[in-house]
Design an enzyme around this catalytic site. Structure first.
Site, PDB file in Angstrom:
ATOM      1  N   HIS A  12       0.656   8.291  -0.888  1.00 34.25           N
ATOM      2  CA  HIS A  12       0.969   8.811   0.449  1.00 34.25           C
ATOM      3  C   HIS A  12       1.708   7.780   1.292  1.00 34.25           C
ATOM      4  O   HIS A  12       1.444   6.585   1.212  1.00 34.25           O
ATOM      5  CB  HIS A  12      -0.276   9.328   1.167  1.00 34.25           C
TER       6      HIS A  12
ATOM      7  N   ASP B 257      -2.629   0.491   3.475  1.00 28.99           N
ATOM      8  CA  ASP B 257      -2.916   1.928   3.317  1.00 28.99           C
ATOM      9  C   ASP B 257      -1.867   2.760   4.051  1.00 28.99           C
ATOM     10  O   ASP B 257      -2.019   3.039   5.228  1.00 28.99           O
ATOM     11  CB  ASP B 257      -4.311   2.236   3.851  1.00 28.99           C
TER      12      ASP B 257
ATOM     13  N   GLU C  42      -1.629  12.684   4.225  1.00 28.62           N
ATOM     14  CA  GLU C  42      -2.826  12.425   3.423  1.00 28.62           C
ATOM     15  C   GLU C  42      -4.009  12.164   4.324  1.00 28.62           C
ATOM     16  O   GLU C  42      -5.134  12.592   4.061  1.00 28.62           O
ATOM     17  CB  GLU C  42      -2.590  11.219   2.488  1.00 28.62           C
ATOM     18  N   GLU C  43      -3.749  11.440   5.415  1.00 28.76           N
ATOM     19  CA  GLU C  43      -4.839  11.019   6.304  1.00 28.76           C
ATOM     20  C   GLU C  43      -5.431  12.187   7.099  1.00 28.76           C
ATOM     21  O   GLU C  43      -6.466  12.054   7.724  1.00 28.76           O
ATOM     22  CB  GLU C  43      -4.352   9.923   7.268  1.00 28.76           C
TER      23      GLU C  43
ATOM     24  N   ASP D 136      -2.688   4.410  -4.183  1.00 32.53           N
ATOM     25  CA  ASP D 136      -3.104   4.414  -2.778  1.00 32.53           C
ATOM     26  C   ASP D 136      -3.932   3.150  -2.545  1.00 32.53           C
ATOM     27  O   ASP D 136      -5.099   3.098  -2.946  1.00 32.53           O
ATOM     28  CB  ASP D 136      -3.923   5.691  -2.508  1.00 32.53           C
TER      29      ASP D 136
ATOM     30  N   HIS E 195      -7.817   1.273   7.982  1.00 33.61           N
ATOM     31  CA  HIS E 195      -7.682   2.249   9.075  1.00 33.61           C
ATOM     32  C   HIS E 195      -7.727   1.614  10.466  1.00 33.61           C
ATOM     33  O   HIS E 195      -8.081   2.294  11.446  1.00 33.61           O
ATOM     34  CB  HIS E 195      -8.719   3.375   8.943  1.00 33.61           C
TER      35      HIS E 195
HETATM   36  N1  PHE Z   1      -7.359   7.827   0.366  1.00 37.83           N
HETATM   37  C1  PHE Z   1      -8.069   6.870   1.184  1.00 37.83           C
HETATM   38  C2  PHE Z   1      -7.298   6.692   2.484  1.00 37.83           C
HETATM   39  O1  PHE Z   1      -6.105   6.845   2.515  1.00 37.83           O
HETATM   40  C3  PHE Z   1      -8.232   5.544   0.536  1.00 37.83           C
HETATM   41  C4  PHE Z   1      -8.734   5.596  -0.861  1.00 37.83           C
HETATM   42  C5  PHE Z   1      -7.847   5.481  -1.894  1.00 37.83           C
HETATM   43  C6  PHE Z   1     -10.065   5.752  -1.110  1.00 37.83           C
HETATM   44  C7  PHE Z   1      -8.284   5.532  -3.195  1.00 37.83           C
HETATM   45  C8  PHE Z   1     -10.533   5.802  -2.417  1.00 37.83           C
HETATM   46  C9  PHE Z   1      -9.631   5.675  -3.442  1.00 37.83           C
HETATM   47  O2  PHE Z   1      -7.854   6.364   3.488  1.00 37.83           O
HETATM   48 ZN    ZN Z   2      -6.235   5.941   4.699  1.00 38.50          ZN
HETATM   49 ZN    ZN Z   3      -4.683   5.862   1.607  1.00 40.07          ZN
END
Ligand code: PHE
Ligand code: ZN
Ligand code: ZN
Ligand code: CA
Ligand code: ZN
Length: 289
Positions: free
Chosen positions: A85, A97, A131-132, A160, A249
């Protein structure tokens, strides 16, 4: 396997940081920093010879998009996908992230285009929006495909968070339909003498939409809000009792929130998988419908 440049990857991260800084500090869905991130990646991929498509969709935070890039070679009936993402949360620039996975996939894709390799399968790359907000972009993409098109996808590899500042080396272990890609990832770490651990990330990133359709998925992850244990610190270094990413985050997920060793290993893993799967010959049998 190729050695993907961590320096070039870092340069993409610098660009994503500048984009956030110039646009209110984030790359959040519906905000100009996200649109500018899409333009940056699209420009690089177009110039390298990829066929790109911007897929727009609406969310509660406004209109946003996925960026899909396809390498125009290889058997269109056997599609291998990778991605991650591109959106951040609203609190910050989202450099780990998921600038890290986005920049890594971008750099591996550019290196592949420059390599002169000839693809046997059809390489398709997804940079997902929103994605978030609940994995919206990858879900929208899967819903946009007919079953015939979905059935052509042989594997989806997700990236990710690959540059966490207090990193671990996790390999997704939540695939109900075959573990060949997962085993390829763990073999890569083993061949480099890097300790790895499995992690069950079932619902938490963009492979979920592929996985629920029954497509083989795999991925790597360097850790988020969970604290590194003392046994993990013994094998990986870093700080026990501290989160893998203390800025997860948060506003401090900026250009300084990256461990370059983790990022370099991550991009080399992406390169390994991209080269390997683009070269796969799945044969000419009609895919199951
Ligand atoms: N997808 C989550 C995010 O963007 C982070 C994540 C990635 C958690 C992979 C677990 C495994 O905040
Ligand atoms: Zn995230
Ligand atoms: Zn993420
Ligand atoms: Ca490298
Ligand atoms: Zn291999």
């Amino acid at each position: 396997s190729p050695d993907i440049s961590v320096t070039n990857t870092q340069a993409h991260l610098n660009q994503l940081q500048s984009i956030a800084t110039a646009n209110g500090g984030n790359r959040y869905t519906g905000r100009p920093g996200y649109a500018a991130s899409i333009s940056y990646l699209k420009g690089k991929l177009d110039a390298a010879g990829y066929t790109t498509t911007v897929q727009n969709f609406s969310t509660s935070a406004g209109m946003t998009s996925n960026l899909i890039a396809e390498w125009p070679a290889g058997d269109a009936n056997n599609v291998v996908m990778l991605g991650g993402h591109l959106d951040s949360v609203s609190n910050g620039a989202g450099i780990n992230d998921n600038g890290s996975g986005s920049a890594g996939v971008l750099e591996a894709a550019l290196a592949y285009a420059a390599s002169g390799q000839s693809a046997k399968s059809r390489l398709r790359i997804g940079f997902w929006g929103a994605e978030e907000l609940g994995l919206l972009g990858s879900k929208f993409y899967m819903n946009s495909l007919s079953s015939t098109e979905k059935n052509k996808i042989r594997v989806y590899l997700n990236f990710d968070m690959i540059g966490s500042p207090n990193p671990g080396y996790f390999v997704y272990n939540d695939n109900p339909v075959g573990n060949a890609a997962r085993d390829e990832l763990t073999s890569w770490y083993a061949s480099k003498g890097i300790p790895w651990e499995y992690i069950d990330v079932q619902g938490r990133s963009d492979h979920a939409a592929f996985r629920s359709y029954g497509i083989a998925t795999a991925g790597i992850f360097s850790g988020a809000e969970t604290l590194k244990s003392s046994s993990q610190a013994s094998k990986w270094g870093g700080t026990a009792g501290r989160a893998f990413d203390p800025c997860y985050h948060s506003s401090c997920d900026n250009i300084n929130n990256i461990n370059l060793t983790a990022l370099d290993r991550g991009v080399d893993v992406i390169g390994h998988m991209l080269w390997l799967y683009a070269a796969k010959d799945y044969g000419t049998t009609t895919p199951p419908t």
